[in-house]
Write an enzyme that holds these catalytic residues in place. Structure first.
Site, mmCIF file in Angstrom:
data_model
loop_
_atom_site.group_PDB
_atom_site.id
_atom_site.type_symbol
_atom_site.label_atom_id
_atom_site.label_comp_id
_atom_site.label_asym_id
_atom_site.label_seq_id
_atom_site.Cartn_x
_atom_site.Cartn_y
_atom_site.Cartn_z
ATOM 1 N N CYS A 94 19.818 4.477 -37.713
ATOM 2 C CA CYS A 94 19.529 3.724 -36.480
ATOM 3 C C CYS A 94 20.798 3.135 -35.876
ATOM 4 O O CYS A 94 21.550 2.428 -36.544
ATOM 5 C CB CYS A 94 18.531 2.592 -36.756
ATOM 6 S SG CYS A 94 18.124 1.645 -35.272
ATOM 7 N N GLU A 104 2.371 10.738 -18.492
ATOM 8 C CA GLU A 104 2.263 9.351 -18.938
ATOM 9 C C GLU A 104 0.820 8.966 -19.212
ATOM 10 O O GLU A 104 0.542 8.205 -20.138
ATOM 11 C CB GLU A 104 2.881 8.414 -17.895
ATOM 12 C CG GLU A 104 4.405 8.489 -17.828
ATOM 13 C CD GLU A 104 5.051 8.190 -19.173
ATOM 14 O OE1 GLU A 104 4.532 7.332 -19.910
ATOM 15 O OE2 GLU A 104 6.069 8.825 -19.488
ATOM 16 N N CYS A 127 20.411 -5.484 -36.094
ATOM 17 C CA CYS A 127 18.951 -5.653 -36.094
ATOM 18 C C CYS A 127 18.569 -6.763 -37.062
ATOM 19 O O CYS A 127 18.869 -6.701 -38.259
ATOM 20 C CB CYS A 127 18.276 -4.340 -36.499
ATOM 21 S SG CYS A 127 16.490 -4.487 -36.705
#
Length: 357
Positions: free
Chosen positions: A210, A45, A216
């Site tokens: 997607c 990370e 969306c």
DNA sequence: GATTCGTGGCG
DNA sequence: TCGCCAAGAAT
């Protein structure tokens, strides 16, 4: 023209769609996804902050080979850590990683904290990184907010404004919190990042692939790339520096350590030519090169120019440690091709490589 | 709240 | 060639 939903997607629908998509299309064999320990995911990370996966992978493998455990990292020298970080950039990450490892070794019994506040107390770990570690390793329901999540959520919910603004970022944190499910947090977190990295990309989003496209709002608007709003224009100051390649009769190159903080902090670079000094004026005996960073970024693109430098005046300025009393920059002669004394900035490393060949 | 911090890739 | 962006955090 896509169908136009009038309402934003519900969080539970979004999480369900993402999880289903991730099972088929997500990334499952990244190096830090196997043998998920706090240490391994922590290192990943940190490396992944502002850095793309493809860039990180080779660095991550080398780093874990050099420092397989937190204890080995803490026991290593900062120079050894920076050497592994050479070329990755944002070297404060490496300094913080090393400092945090020693804090954990000396104050926490060698165990990384398993809670958000504990992790965030460590240098280099903010809210998003702490959340990502806990979600991935312990499957805890902590939201994250990296560039991918910001983009996906800003589009799905048409969040206006530049995400760098605190108010916009706060709204995105709210959405990320609301969308993060109580279970399967590791998969969900990976899913939304994978979607942002491979489908909901910044320039050419593949809305046709997607799983969130049906609801969306940005997709419905017809201009998905209108979100998130771009960063306001700013004029970046141009800095110009000249670095000197000083070689002795044996072909060694003089390196100088940068101050511990700031750009290239703690790394070994070529000595900086004093401001207003013209390297060409010092031409005499030794062949040298000067790096002149161009207009791009802090200190990046460079041209190589041959100069012949007069060494003595420079030594007076660059070698103040002679005699042992005066303060001054740390200097070291380096044999090109041999192991460097510590971390090297990418342009310096490339230059030294050309000297080897 | 605005800046700083690396490097590589992209259109 | 250029500006923008990327698994952000520290100052």
């Amino acid at each position: 023209m896509p169908a136009r939903p009038e309402t934003a997607p519900e969080p539970r629908w979004l999480a369900r769609r993402l999880l289903a998509w991730h099972a088929r299309h997500g990334r499952h064999d990244l190096p830090w996804q196997k043998n998920r320990t706090l240490y391994r995911v922590w290192v990943a990370e940190i490396m992944l902050q502002q850095t793309q996966v493809a860039t990180v992978i080779p660095y991550y493998r080398r780093f874990l080979r050099a420092f397989p455990s937190l204890r080995r990292l803490a026991d290593a020298s900062l120079d050894a850590v920076l050497e592994q970080w050479t070329g990755l950039g944002y070297y404060a990450r490496a300094r913080n990683l090393h400092r945090a490892a020693r804090l954990v070794r000396d104050g926490l019994g060698g165990r990384l904290p398993r809670d958000l506040d504990g992790l965030m107390k460590l240098p280099g770990i903010g809210r998003s990184t702490a959340g990502a570690i806990l979600a991935q390793v312990l499957d805890r329901p902590h939201p994250i907010l990296d560039g991918n999540v910001k983009r996906v959520l800003a589009r799905c919910f048409t969040v206006d404004g530049w995400p760098g603004e605190p108010a916009v970022e706060a709204r995105l944190w709210e959405l990320s919190t609301a969308c993060t499910p109580a279970t399967r947090c590791a998969d969900y977190t990976q899913a939304i990042m994978d979607l942002g990295a491979t489908v909901c990309t910044s320039r050419n989003p593949a809305c046709g692939r997607c799983p969130l496209a049906p609801r969306c709002l940005a997709r419905a608007s017809g201009e998905p790339t209108a979100w998130p709003a771009p960063r306001p224009g700013r004029t970046r100051p141009r800095r110009r520096h000249t670095l000197l390649v000083l070689r002795d009769a044996r072909g060694r190159v003089l390196l100088q350590r940068r101050p511990p903080a700031g750009i290239w902090g703690g790394l070994w670079t070529l000595p900086l030519c004093p401001d207003r000094a013209d390297p060409a004026r010092w031409c005499r005996d030794e062949l040298a090169l000067a790096i002149r960073p161009g207009r791009r970024g802090p200190l990046i693109r460079h041209e190589l120019t041959h100069f012949r430098l007069e060494l003595e005046p420079l030594y007076a300025e660059l070698a103040p440690n002679r005699g042992g009393t005066r303060e001054g920059p740390e200097l070291r002669w380096h044999v090109p091709g041999s192991r460097p004394p510590g971390g090297l900035p990418a342009p310096v490393r490339r230059l030294l490589d050309t000297l080897t060949a």
